[in-house]
Write a protein that holds these residues in place. Sequence first.
Motif, PDB file in Angstrom:
ATOM      1  N   ALA A 127       0.812  -1.220   0.000  1.00 19.38           N
ATOM      2  CA  ALA A 127       0.000   0.000   0.000  1.00 19.38           C
ATOM      3  C   ALA A 127       0.843   1.266   0.000  1.00 19.38           C
ATOM      4  N   SER A 128       2.135   1.146   0.290  1.00 16.82           N
ATOM      5  CA  SER A 128       3.001   2.326   0.261  1.00 16.82           C
ATOM      6  C   SER A 128       3.217   2.783  -1.174  1.00 16.82           C
ATOM      7  N   PRO A 129       3.108   4.081  -1.446  1.00 18.74           N
ATOM      8  CA  PRO A 129       3.341   4.565  -2.809  1.00 18.74           C
ATOM      9  C   PRO A 129       4.784   4.414  -3.264  1.00 18.74           C
ATOM     10  N   LEU A 130       5.696   4.125  -2.343  1.00 13.37           N
ATOM     11  CA  LEU A 130       7.112   3.990  -2.694  1.00 13.37           C
ATOM     12  C   LEU A 130       7.501   2.556  -3.019  1.00 13.37           C
ATOM     13  N   VAL A 131       6.613   1.596  -2.765  1.00 15.67           N
ATOM     14  CA  VAL A 131       6.919   0.184  -2.995  1.00 15.67           C
ATOM     15  C   VAL A 131       6.431  -0.244  -4.373  1.00 15.67           C
ATOM     16  N   HIS A 132       7.345  -0.819  -5.169  1.00 17.43           N
ATOM     17  CA  HIS A 132       7.029  -1.182  -6.553  1.00 17.43           C
ATOM     18  C   HIS A 132       6.749  -2.673  -6.753  1.00 17.43           C
ATOM     19  N   GLY A 133       7.099  -3.503  -5.786  1.00 20.01           N
ATOM     20  CA  GLY A 133       6.877  -4.937  -5.928  1.00 20.01           C
ATOM     21  C   GLY A 133       7.244  -5.668  -4.660  1.00 20.01           C
ATOM     22  N   LEU A 134       6.905  -6.960  -4.605  1.00 18.73           N
ATOM     23  CA  LEU A 134       7.148  -7.781  -3.425  1.00 18.73           C
ATOM     24  C   LEU A 134       7.798  -9.101  -3.820  1.00 18.73           C
ATOM     25  N   VAL A 135       8.700  -9.568  -2.972  1.00 18.22           N
ATOM     26  CA  VAL A 135       9.240 -10.923  -3.080  1.00 18.22           C
ATOM     27  C   VAL A 135       8.790 -11.690  -1.846  1.00 18.22           C
ATOM     28  N   PHE A 136       8.123 -12.816  -2.057  1.00 20.44           N
ATOM     29  CA  PHE A 136       7.707 -13.683  -0.962  1.00 20.44           C
ATOM     30  C   PHE A 136       8.710 -14.831  -0.836  1.00 20.44           C
ATOM     31  N   VAL A 137       9.100 -15.126   0.387  1.00 16.83           N
ATOM     32  CA  VAL A 137      10.000 -16.257   0.639  1.00 16.83           C
ATOM     33  C   VAL A 137       9.231 -17.286   1.461  1.00 16.83           C
ATOM     34  N   PHE A 138       9.043 -18.474   0.890  1.00 22.69           N
ATOM     35  CA  PHE A 138       8.288 -19.545   1.529  1.00 22.69           C
ATOM     36  C   PHE A 138       9.168 -20.783   1.699  1.00 22.69           C
ATOM     37  N   PRO A 139       8.788 -21.672   2.632  1.00 25.76           N
ATOM     38  CA  PRO A 139       9.554 -22.928   2.768  1.00 25.76           C
ATOM     39  C   PRO A 139       9.555 -23.708   1.462  1.00 25.76           C
ATOM     40  N   ALA A 140      10.629 -24.428   1.210  1.00 26.88           N
ATOM     41  CA  ALA A 140      10.756 -25.158  -0.059  1.00 26.88           C
ATOM     42  C   ALA A 140       9.597 -26.099  -0.282  1.00 26.88           C
ATOM     43  N   ASP A 141       9.145 -26.779   0.799  1.00 24.77           N
ATOM     44  CA  ASP A 141       8.092 -27.775   0.631  1.00 24.77           C
ATOM     45  C   ASP A 141       6.705 -27.169   0.492  1.00 24.77           C
ATOM     46  N   ARG A 142       6.584 -25.848   0.668  1.00 27.71           N
ATOM     47  CA  ARG A 142       5.284 -25.180   0.522  1.00 27.71           C
ATOM     48  C   ARG A 142       5.330 -24.071  -0.512  1.00 27.71           C
ATOM     49  N   LEU A 143       6.436 -23.961  -1.215  1.00 26.79           N
ATOM     50  CA  LEU A 143       6.621 -22.825  -2.113  1.00 26.79           C
ATOM     51  C   LEU A 143       5.526 -22.752  -3.171  1.00 26.79           C
ATOM     52  N   GLU A 144       5.252 -23.837  -3.870  1.00 29.95           N
ATOM     53  CA  GLU A 144       4.281 -23.802  -4.951  1.00 29.95           C
ATOM     54  C   GLU A 144       2.869 -23.573  -4.408  1.00 29.95           C
ATOM     55  N   GLN A 145       2.532 -24.246  -3.329  1.00 28.36           N
ATOM     56  CA  GLN A 145       1.208 -24.063  -2.732  1.00 28.36           C
ATOM     57  C   GLN A 145       1.000 -22.618  -2.286  1.00 28.36           C
ATOM     58  N   ALA A 146       1.996 -22.066  -1.606  1.00 25.73           N
ATOM     59  CA  ALA A 146       1.882 -20.687  -1.112  1.00 25.73           C
ATOM     60  C   ALA A 146       1.903 -19.690  -2.265  1.00 25.73           C
ATOM     61  N   ARG A 147       2.663 -19.981  -3.302  1.00 24.72           N
ATOM     62  CA  ARG A 147       2.687 -19.093  -4.475  1.00 24.72           C
ATOM     63  C   ARG A 147       1.303 -19.002  -5.097  1.00 24.72           C
ATOM     64  N   LEU A 148       0.650 -20.142  -5.276  1.00 26.53           N
ATOM     65  CA  LEU A 148      -0.697 -20.150  -5.856  1.00 26.53           C
ATOM     66  C   LEU A 148      -1.686 -19.426  -4.952  1.00 26.53           C
ATOM     67  N   GLU A 149      -1.508 -19.579  -3.638  1.00 25.70           N
ATOM     68  CA  GLU A 149      -2.410 -18.894  -2.711  1.00 25.70           C
ATOM     69  C   GLU A 149      -2.225 -17.386  -2.783  1.00 25.70           C
ATOM     70  N   ALA A 150      -0.972 -16.929  -2.878  1.00 27.85           N
ATOM     71  CA  ALA A 150      -0.712 -15.492  -2.993  1.00 27.85           C
ATOM     72  C   ALA A 150      -1.352 -14.919  -4.255  1.00 27.85           C
ATOM     73  N   LEU A 151      -1.223 -15.628  -5.360  1.00 28.08           N
ATOM     74  CA  LEU A 151      -1.804 -15.157  -6.614  1.00 28.08           C
ATOM     75  C   LEU A 151      -3.325 -15.154  -6.543  1.00 28.08           C
ATOM     76  N   ALA A 152      -3.910 -16.156  -5.877  1.00 31.48           N
ATOM     77  CA  ALA A 152      -5.370 -16.202  -5.737  1.00 31.48           C
ATOM     78  C   ALA A 152      -5.872 -15.066  -4.854  1.00 31.48           C
ATOM     79  N   LEU A 153      -5.169 -14.786  -3.766  1.00 31.81           N
ATOM     80  CA  LEU A 153      -5.552 -13.673  -2.896  1.00 31.81           C
ATOM     81  C   LEU A 153      -5.451 -12.349  -3.637  1.00 31.81           C
ATOM     82  N   ASP A 154      -4.431 -12.216  -4.475  1.00 27.90           N
ATOM     83  CA  ASP A 154      -4.249 -10.978  -5.227  1.00 27.90           C
ATOM     84  C   ASP A 154      -5.338 -10.799  -6.276  1.00 27.90           C
ATOM     85  N   ARG A 155      -5.793 -11.906  -6.873  1.00 33.17           N
ATOM     86  CA  ARG A 155      -6.897 -11.796  -7.838  1.00 33.17           C
ATOM     87  C   ARG A 155      -8.174 -11.338  -7.146  1.00 33.17           C
ATOM     88  N   LYS A 156      -8.368 -11.778  -5.926  1.00 31.05           N
ATOM     89  CA  LYS A 156      -9.570 -11.426  -5.175  1.00 31.05           C
ATOM     90  C   LYS A 156      -9.526  -9.985  -4.708  1.00 31.05           C
TER      91      LYS A 156
END
Length: 394
Positions: free
Chosen positions: A47-76
């Motif tokens: 929400a900060s006007p100075l932030v241009h993007g985000l990098v999420f760091v997730f555990p290796a065994d949950r990376l794909e699941q969490a990535r899909l969840e982040a994208l789904a939350l962002d679509r909503k």
Amino acid sequence: MRNECWGVILAAGQGRRMAEATGGEAKQFLPYRGAPLWWSSARAMAASPLVHGLVFVFPADRLEQARLEALALDRKDSCGVPFRFAEGGDRRQDSVRHALAALPDSCEITLIHDGARPFLRTALVTKLAEALRESRAAGVIPGVAVTDTVKETDPSGFVLRTPARDALRAVQTPQAFRLSELRDAHARADAEGWNVTDDASLMERCGRPVLVIEGDRDNVKITNPQDLALLAERRSPLPCCGYGYDVHAYGGNRPLTLGGVEIGGDYLIRAHSDGDVLLHALMDAILGCFAGGDIGRLFPDDDPAFDNISSSVLLDRVMTKAAEAGTRLTHVDLTVIAQKPKLSPHADAIRRNVARLLDLPLDHVAFKATTEEKLGFTGELKGIKAVALVSALR
């Protein structure tokens, strides 16, 4: 675009200290306000006007699941900035190093934040980024004054010294750094086998200046089982309200119905549904409590499925959507504006029926009827209108 600022959300910890209290779930993945804990940090950062993007760091065994969840939350409910993802490492500093490698070439400043600090305020994010750009420091971090006396002890527990409390700060995240310098520091730490607890410590060890600015006492980290009470406290529903307005013309073929009560008489309504102007305004007000759109989109007037349908049926569908959105009505205030017919004989029946339809106590439903003193289209007996104000908890 050069000189961009990107946030890093660290959500790769295993949460072993809280495993028993959370049923084995890592704290950053605990549900909070309809999403994982780390999502609150992401939204505040983005929400900060100075932030241009985000990098999420997730555990290796949950990376794909969490990535899909982040994208789904962002679509909503979009954060409005691009996302990148990185795999967590064995240590916090390994996770940070992986995140730094994922940042784009356009990034010059990065803010490293713990995903288990869900109460982050956007104002702090902006203040840190601005302070770094305006200072000569290699990093800027938030800190709050220590209120307890602090003792340094030896391994046996005996006091060695008492540092001056006014010089001590309890440090938080996010921590802002110039990316090139932070990458160099992490490369040196990796080469020389250093172990540090935060990125500011790493910069200090490299001899780089780090500036501390005023932090936020509410920006606490969920660390111990007792901290879970904070999540429950912050989950308390927040008050919200919605406003609705609707108009229907006279001269149709639908009997006048208000609040689900048939009024009858000579004034017929022109409408696709049953034309209950009061329930239509009420439905829009309820939808407004959770940004659920409007009845024109939900129940289009060119859809034959809604031809002469009872507005009470439509209201039931809206109430279902409100419940799904976690919205509980607490009070409604309704007004009908019409020159004719006279509505005072029907006021009690309307009020009671609306209370029944909403499952509210009678003293939490207000109904009034008024005229516009023969002015406007209602005064000219061309139609009728209604307004509704709804209070709720969400």
